[in-house]
Scaffold this active site. Structure first.
Site, mmCIF file in Angstrom:
data_model
loop_
_atom_site.group_PDB
_atom_site.id
_atom_site.type_symbol
_atom_site.label_atom_id
_atom_site.label_comp_id
_atom_site.label_asym_id
_atom_site.label_seq_id
_atom_site.Cartn_x
_atom_site.Cartn_y
_atom_site.Cartn_z
ATOM 1 N N GLN A 31 38.797 54.959 32.789
ATOM 2 C CA GLN A 31 40.210 54.629 32.603
ATOM 3 C C GLN A 31 40.786 55.287 31.349
ATOM 4 O OE1 GLN A 31 39.557 50.448 32.519
ATOM 5 N NE2 GLN A 31 38.127 50.599 30.813
ATOM 6 N N HIS A 62 41.731 33.963 24.971
ATOM 7 C CA HIS A 62 40.279 33.863 24.794
ATOM 8 C C HIS A 62 39.803 32.440 24.557
ATOM 9 C CE1 HIS A 62 40.577 38.378 23.933
ATOM 10 N NE2 HIS A 62 39.988 38.205 25.097
ATOM 11 N N ASP A 137 28.616 48.633 36.940
ATOM 12 C CA ASP A 137 29.593 48.016 37.813
ATOM 13 C C ASP A 137 29.276 46.529 37.972
ATOM 14 O OD1 ASP A 137 31.700 48.646 40.107
ATOM 15 O OD2 ASP A 137 30.234 47.216 40.872
ATOM 16 N N GLY A 138 30.315 45.701 37.865
ATOM 17 C CA GLY A 138 30.131 44.257 37.926
ATOM 18 C C GLY A 138 29.537 43.783 39.241
ATOM 19 N N ASP A 155 36.521 37.957 32.992
ATOM 20 C CA ASP A 155 37.573 38.392 32.082
ATOM 21 C C ASP A 155 37.973 39.799 32.505
ATOM 22 O OD1 ASP A 155 39.212 38.961 29.961
ATOM 23 O OD2 ASP A 155 37.590 39.276 28.527
ATOM 24 N N SER A 156 38.594 39.887 33.664
ATOM 25 C CA SER A 156 38.938 41.205 34.180
ATOM 26 C C SER A 156 40.447 41.311 34.250
ATOM 27 C CB SER A 156 38.327 41.389 35.566
ATOM 28 O OG SER A 156 38.626 42.669 36.034
#
Lengths: 286, 494
Positions: A31, A62, A137-138, A155-156
């Site tokens: 990105q 958070h 990769d998650g 947390d994406s």
């Protein structure tokens, strides 16, 4: 000279922030990452043109994504954070000395590097000895995990970009599988206000409902995010977010916060009528 | 292939010129660059509607190309290693039909595997040629039809020396190739033409380490679905011819059925996609293969799924395997392929190419990214966790050898009656029945209906296959021939 950064909220709405300086800009494998300096919001992390966090209000997000489950689950030892390369969630987690292991799955190594350099107050938490960072990769990471975590925090940033896979039913299903029998999963659940995000809100809620026995949604006010009104999902195999809340126990831990508070905890699950209706819309299908 | 020439895209360039000249249209189409249909413009965009134009001198004419379309055909022929290439706008269906119609007339014999796409048998209904079917080999575990064995094809040729052509799938829907070079040699020795249905083989012309393409193997005519692995718009396709095939004759045959208003959206997409593949295809398909290999490994790690690959190659009926194809055997989790196909779509928002009784096929192409592959693999893992059950009683056999009684044309046009499905055993069918996709008929006109076929149809419907072909859209009744004695018309099935 005037320089403005605009975060596009919808086709017809944007939030513009006056920028003093652009501190960093680069394209990683995954990105584009920018760091901006502003007078009103402090440093701003921007990914693919979208505002991710600002120094000024990141604490709200958070704290709310972390302390709500931590005040409910009595014994969190193993935590998985999906995304979270900025270190904000981890900064809150390491306040708990009972936590033994924090796995952070952040696909983009550059993001971690940039955050550690430009927002060290947040990202230096990642150097804690309990933290393991996995740059992969998650979805791939979670597939091989079973009965491994007490808490998973998703947390994406948004359901349209590189992290799209973390908003899918297959991901939630594999998270369920990766949790212990009393595990909790928290996800950022978008804003219910604008049409497109509201639709995503519903979809996420529906998919999690299909996967977990206990699913509740709670809210927070985050000024720099679209509409400022933000939702989180609380999905759990055993503990109820309100009935199992241990207010006194949490207070006794002596953790310092600026937004979260057990008294607030009880309130954030009370949602505006239109949000209740939005969620009920998909709950009724079940 | 001359690489420097392949940077050209003559149709696209002519359209760009046309647009810059701001030509005032007093011709069709009537939307006049979209002005007459603002909602269409909103849907498709200004650029798209502005090049939806009619044939004219500067843009050439698909029925009789003399300028930019001709150049685009020459570039395509060069890129594919063919003598001539024809731009097709009626799908690969029209390419397959033109290919067959160009070499068969009424009564001619054509040798083909029975697991052909319906378009091939459709062509026989149109022209009255007689199919000599070769039963493909079958993989008993996976339940799928493979390629043809060399000895079976050669036996069919020997017993039918008057056959005019042999048609070969290169590859099948599952990516399985017969020994095309050997078939070409045997056919040419006997003076027969070789036609290749390459609906799933476009990339063979550009990738490295892929099965041999029809033109490279010396086949005479090939139908290539540019819109599948080639990246052009749906419905656009190429018909390729080799040495000794008269292009003028092929053009006449194409013009029998092809539209005289060929869409420039389709034509320019063929032009641009050919350029892209010629310049970057090798690299792109290497990436697709790598992605498919990764997916296979990850899926096989989940357990109980079998994503099959090159280990299937047996030197004959699986002479070669297309490694970009991602087929997965699902029966060991207790679900039919079609059930997994439905669950992936309904619950995981993942649309795959097709599911049959025992397998699914996920189509990977130059447009895929690793992140979508991760989703597919993870969804399969979750699906297994949630749905795995005992597989007792599951059918797997996808291919049923036909009993051919009459030619497709004779039976299609013969006197017929409609009967409830369960009363049709022993009768001769006059229509097609198939699951779509993949569109390979379980029954074609002129074939005897058996209990096994009826059971297959009932089971496939029950599992959720989308069945097509018959007049009765719910497939509760079939049209069968009146007063027809069931008697095979000779040595037709091998």
């Amino acid at each position: 000279m005037e320089m403005w950064f605009s975060d596009i909220h919808t086709d017809g709405v944007k939030l513009s922030i006056r920028i003093e300086e652009q501190l960093f800009s680069s394209q990683s494998q995954v990105q584009r990452i920018d760091v901006l300096e502003s007078r009103d919001f402090g440093k701003i992390l921007v990914v693919d043109g979208d505002l991710m966090l600002t120094e000024r209000d990141e604490f709200i997000y958070h704290e709310m994504i972390t302390h709500v489950p931590m005040a409910v689950h009595p014994d969190v030892k193993e935590v998985l954070v999906m995304g979270g390369g900025d270190g904000g969630v981890v900064r809150e987690l390491i306040k708990y000395d009972t936590i033994e292991q924090i796995d952070v799955v952040e696909p983009d190594p550059l993001l971690v590097e940039v955050c550690r350099k430009y927002i060290p107050e947040i990202a230096n938490s990642l150097t804690d000895s309990r933290v393991n960072i996995y740059h992969e990769d998650g979805l791939r990471f979670i597939r091989s995990k079973g009965d491994a975590y007490d808490l998973i925090i998703i947390d994406s940033p948004n359901p349209f970009g590189a992290g799209e896979g973390l908003f899918t039913k297959e991901f939630y299903g594999n998270c369920y599988n990766a949790l212990h029998e009393d595990g909790i999963m928290i996800n950022q659940n978008e804003s219910p206000f604008y049409t497109e995000e509201a639709f995503q809100c519903q979809r996420m809620h529906k998919r999690i409902l299909e996967t977990f026995p206990i699913c509740r949604v709670y809210q927070a006010h985050i000024p720099s995010y679209p509409s400022g009104h933000w939702l989180f999902g609380f999905a759990s195999k055993k503990y109820h977010p309100l009935n199992d809340l241990d207010k006194v126990g949490w207070k006794l831990r002596g953790i310092h916060t600026r937004y979260y508070e057990p008294r607030l905890h009880a309130g954030v699950f009370a949602l505006p009528v239109y949000v209740e209706a939005l969620l009920r819309d998909v709950e009724n299908i079940e | 292939m001359e690489r420097s020439k392949q940077t050209r895209a003559p149709i696209y360039e002519a359209l760009e010129n046309f647009r810059r000249n701001r030509v005032v249209p007093f011709d069709v189409p009537g939307h006049k660059h979209g002005r007459g249909n603002p909602e269409l413009v909103q849907l498709l965009g200004e650029r798209c509607v502005s090049i939806d134009v009619n044939s004219m001198k500067p843009l050439d004419n698909l029925c009789h190309p003399v300028s930019v379309i001709k150049e685009a055909e020459e570039l395509a022929a060069d890129a594919f290693g063919a003598d001539h290439a024809f731009l097709m706008v009626g799908g690969t269906t029209s390419a397959v039909q033109s290919m067959i119609l160009s070499c068969c007339k009424k009564g001619d014999k054509i040798i083909m595997p029975r697991n052909v796409h319906r378009s091939a048998i459709n062509a026989l209904v149109l022209c009255g040629a007689k199919p000599i079917y070769v039963n493909p080999d079958v993989d008993q575990k996976l339940g799928i039809a493979l390629g043809m064995k060399r000895e079976d094809v050669i036996r069919a040729m020997e017993q039918n020396p008057d056959a005019v052509a042999v048609l070969v799938n290169n590859p099948t829907y599952y990516g399985i190739c017969s020994d095309l070079r050997a078939i070409v040699k045997a056919a040419h020795d006997k003076g027969m033409l070789v036609l290749a249905d390459e609906a799933h083989g476009t990339h063979f012309y550009f990738g490295k380490d892929l099965p041999v393409s029809a033109m490279a193997a010396g086949a005479d005519i090939a139908s290539v679905s540019m819109h599948k692995s080639g990246g052009s718009l749906t419905q656009s396709s190429f018909l390729l011819t080799g040495k000794g095939v008269h292009p003028g004759h092929i053009r006449q045959i194409i013009n029998l059925t092809q539209t005289t208003s060929g869409s420039y959206l389709l034509l320019s997409s063929l032009d641009i996609s050919r350029r892209n593949l010629a310049l970057r295809g090798e690299e792109s398909f290497r990436a697709v293969t790598a992605l498919a290999e990764y997916a296979r490994d990850e899926i096989n790690k989940i357990g109980d799924y079998y994503a099959f690959g090159r280990e299937m190659i047996n030197g004959d009926s699986i002479y070669d395997f297309d490694p970009t194809k991602l087929s997965i055997h699902t029966l060991d989790i207790g679900l039919a392929g079609i059930e997994v196909y439905d669950i992936l779509r309904d619950e995981y928002d993942i649309q795959i190419e097709f599911g049959d009784l025992g397998n699914i096929l996920a189509y990977l192409s130059i447009g895929d990214r690793i992140r979508e592959v991760e989703r597919l693999v993870t969804a399969l893992a979750d699906l297994k966790r949630r749905y795995k059950k005992d597989k007792t009683g599951m059918l797997s056999q996808e291919y049923i050898a036909p009993k051919v009684v009459m030619t497709p044309q004779d039976s299609f046009y013969a006197a017929k009656e409609s009967l409830p499905l369960e009363e049709t055993a022993g009768r001769v069918c006059s229509e097609f029945v198939m699951c779509y996709p993949p569109g390979i008929p379980v029954l074609a006109p002129g074939e005897e209906i058996t209990d096994e076929i009826i059971n297959y149809i009932v089971y496939a419907k029950e599992k959720g296959c989308s069945m097509t072909g018959p007049e009765d859209e719910r497939i509760q009744r079939l049209n069968v021939l009146k007063n027809c004695e069931v008697k095979e018309y000779g040595n037709v099935v091998f």
